[in-house]
Design an enzyme around this catalytic site. Structure first.
Site, PDB file in Angstrom:
ATOM      1  N   LYS A  79       1.111  -1.494  -0.325  1.00  0.00           N
ATOM      2  CA  LYS A  79       0.106   0.160  -0.492  1.00  0.00           C
ATOM      3  C   LYS A  79       0.630   0.851   0.112  1.00  0.00           C
ATOM      4  O   LYS A  79       1.820   1.399   0.350  1.00  0.00           O
ATOM      5  CB  LYS A  79      -0.605   0.050   1.122  1.00  0.00           C
ATOM      6  N   SER A 154      -9.548   1.992   2.992  1.00  0.00           N
ATOM      7  CA  SER A 154      -8.830   2.320   2.213  1.00  0.00           C
ATOM      8  C   SER A 154      -8.121   1.366   1.713  1.00  0.00           C
ATOM      9  O   SER A 154      -6.973   1.843   0.273  1.00  0.00           O
ATOM     10  CB  SER A 154      -7.959   3.534   3.542  1.00  0.00           C
ATOM     11  N   SER A 178      -9.175  -1.019   7.417  1.00  0.00           N
ATOM     12  CA  SER A 178      -9.127  -0.941   5.710  1.00  0.00           C
ATOM     13  C   SER A 178      -8.625  -2.053   5.391  1.00  0.00           C
ATOM     14  O   SER A 178      -8.247  -1.363   4.561  1.00  0.00           O
ATOM     15  CB  SER A 178      -8.020   0.609   5.872  1.00  0.00           C
TER      16      SER A 178
END
Ligand code: GLN
Length: 476
Positions: A79, A154, A178
């Site tokens: 990420k 997210s 997330s």
């Protein structure tokens, strides 16, 4: 060649160790597929050359007979709010669009030390704020199961990458869901460890008392293997725990001794009927294996969402103060003084949701409102944590849906931030309490959209969480 797909890291590792495949051929397959599936927008940057160079190094290492790492040749995605030295670290924000990390996160160092190969950095909601990926400054990632739908957020890029076979394992971060919510939306596994289990060094701070790096993968075992590698004490993060890391990947739990808590607050009317039925169906399968279902109450659940959105925005407003145009990232042009530089750099650099949270957080911390909002929320956080710790005196894990709704379409929730925040209702309590939780796929609803079951464990009971998740996986 680009249709070469692996069911798990164990499957890939066997082929690498028997030399029926080289790391280089595997990595080039993944890189080709990332290019083919570029429309998913799962990656924000791809390390084409460095990944191939590293693959060749690993092939040479194996050929030389030197000992190889636990994650030898594992194609990994990261990420883009986790630092990798010499690579961009954008947080999907304009303000960091051209920022390059000067060091690597501890989790990254540990994965590389075990011979993983990093393919690139994945898309996210700006600064990890969001539940749909639509807050990315570089366009949202799409859900590979159905591209009209959001991948969740997210860590939506990480979930999409694993689901579409653009990486075997991905790192995400979880402040309020997330890792788990996008895992559930994209039909993959996602674990948020106990707060303090994984070092946050090199993870860009959002809500520092909530943030944890987590893992997304196709199988429970792969997530467990990766967590074993990244977990553990780190002198660079004083909140990291010195508790020994257990062998998560080989953890088992006798279903006949298993007590599963079913909180009545989590199965109330607001829950989608089909999700409710699917979760209950999955739990009945565990019951058939001998597990006991225990109805229990987590009485402060109704305050979790409000508490989270007060405390997480408060921490965010403070953490994001560092992006001022002077030290990090974007600086507005043509300004006449320093005050104008701050204002313009932040106004132009941050997106709408990030600004909304900075304003909310600043408000709840302001002199007149600190006691009414921030201090009160801290007290409620403690009550929520106590609910969980008390429940774990009675049960080994707690079960719940990961999301109250199935994956939704692009645009559906963007006009009303509150309905978007409601999507986090089942995931934020665990960040408030600090306890570990995993999302495991349990099937598709009538529209063919994936649904996830969440299993929550006591502090540092990751072994139990993984073992029970495996039971769910096996009974699918
Ligand atoms: N969706 C939640 C939020 O927007 C969780 C975010 C996260 O875990 N990073 O705050």
């Amino acid at each position: 060649m680009s249709n070469l797909v692996f069911s798990s890291y164990r499957d890939l590792r066997e082929k690498l160790l028997s030399k029926s495949l080289s790391v280089e051929s595997v990595v080039s397959t993944f890189l080709a597929r990332i290019e083919e599936k570029a429309r998913l927008n799962a990656y924000l940057s791809v390390f084409k050359e460095s990944a191939l160079a590293r693959a060749r190094e690993l092939d040479a290492k194996l050929a030389s007979g030197k000992p190889i790492g636990k994650l030898f040749g594992l194609p990994l995605a990261v990420k883009d709010n986790i630092a990798i030295k010499g690579e961009k670290l954008t947080c999907a924000s304009r303000i960091l669009e051209n920022f390059t990390s000067v060091y690597s996160a501890t989790a990254i160092e540990r994965l590389l030390a075990e011979d993983a190969v990093i393919l690139g950095k994945t898309n996210l909601d700006e600064f990890a704020m969001g539940s749909s990926n639509e807050n990315s400054a570089f366009g949202a990632a799409k859900n590979p199961i159905n591209e009209e739908y959001v991948p969740g957020g997210s860590s939506g890029g990480s979930a999409a990458a694993v689901a579409a076979d653009l990486a075997l394992v991905a790192l995400g971060s979880d402040t309020g869901g997330s890792v788990r919510q996008p895992a559930s939306f994209c039909d993959v596994v996602g674990i948020k460890p106990t707060y303090g289990r994984v070092s946050r060094y090199g993870l860009v701070a959002f809500g520092s008392s909530f943030d944890q790096i987590g893992v997304l993968s196709k199988t429970v075992e792969d997530a467990a293997l990766a967590l074993e590698v990244i977990a553990g004490e780190d002198p660079m993060d004083s909140t990291s725990s010195d508790k020994p890391v257990e062998a998560y990947a080989s953890a088992t739990f006798d279903p006949k001794r298993l007590r599963i808590g079913v909180p009545k607050e989590f199965f109330a009317d607001a829950l989608d009927k089909e999700i409710n039925a699917m979760i209950r169906g999955a739990l009945e399968k565990l019951q058939a294996k001998g597990a006991m279902l225990v109805e229990l109450s987590l009485p402060h659940s109704e305050y979790a969402l409000a508490t989270y959105y007060i405390l997480a925005t408060a921490e965010a407003s403070s953490n994001l103060a560092r992006y001022d145009g002077a030290r990090y990232g974007y600086r507005a042009k043509g300004v006449k003084d320093m005050a104008e530089m701050y204002v313009k750099s932040r106004s132009e650099g941050f997106g709408r949701e990030v600004k909304r949270r900075i304003m909310l957080g600043t408000y709840v911390l302001s002199a007149g409102y600190y006691d009414a909002y921030y201090r009160k929320a801290q007290k409620v956080r403690r009550l929520i944590r106590d609910d969980y710790l008390k429940a774990f005196e009675q049960v080994d894990v707690i079960a719940s849906p990961t999301s109250p709704v199935p994956p939704f379409k692009f645009g559906e929730k963007m006009t009303d931030p509150l309905t978007m925040y409601l999507a986090d209702i089942y995931t934020v309590p665990m960040n408030l309490a600090g306890v570990p939780a995993i999302s495991v796929p349990i099937g598709r609803n009538a529209q063919g959209l994936p649904i996830g079951l969440q299993l929550i464990g006591n502090l540092f009971a990751e072994s139990t969480v993984f073992a029970v998740a495996k039971l769910v996986e096996e009974s699918r």
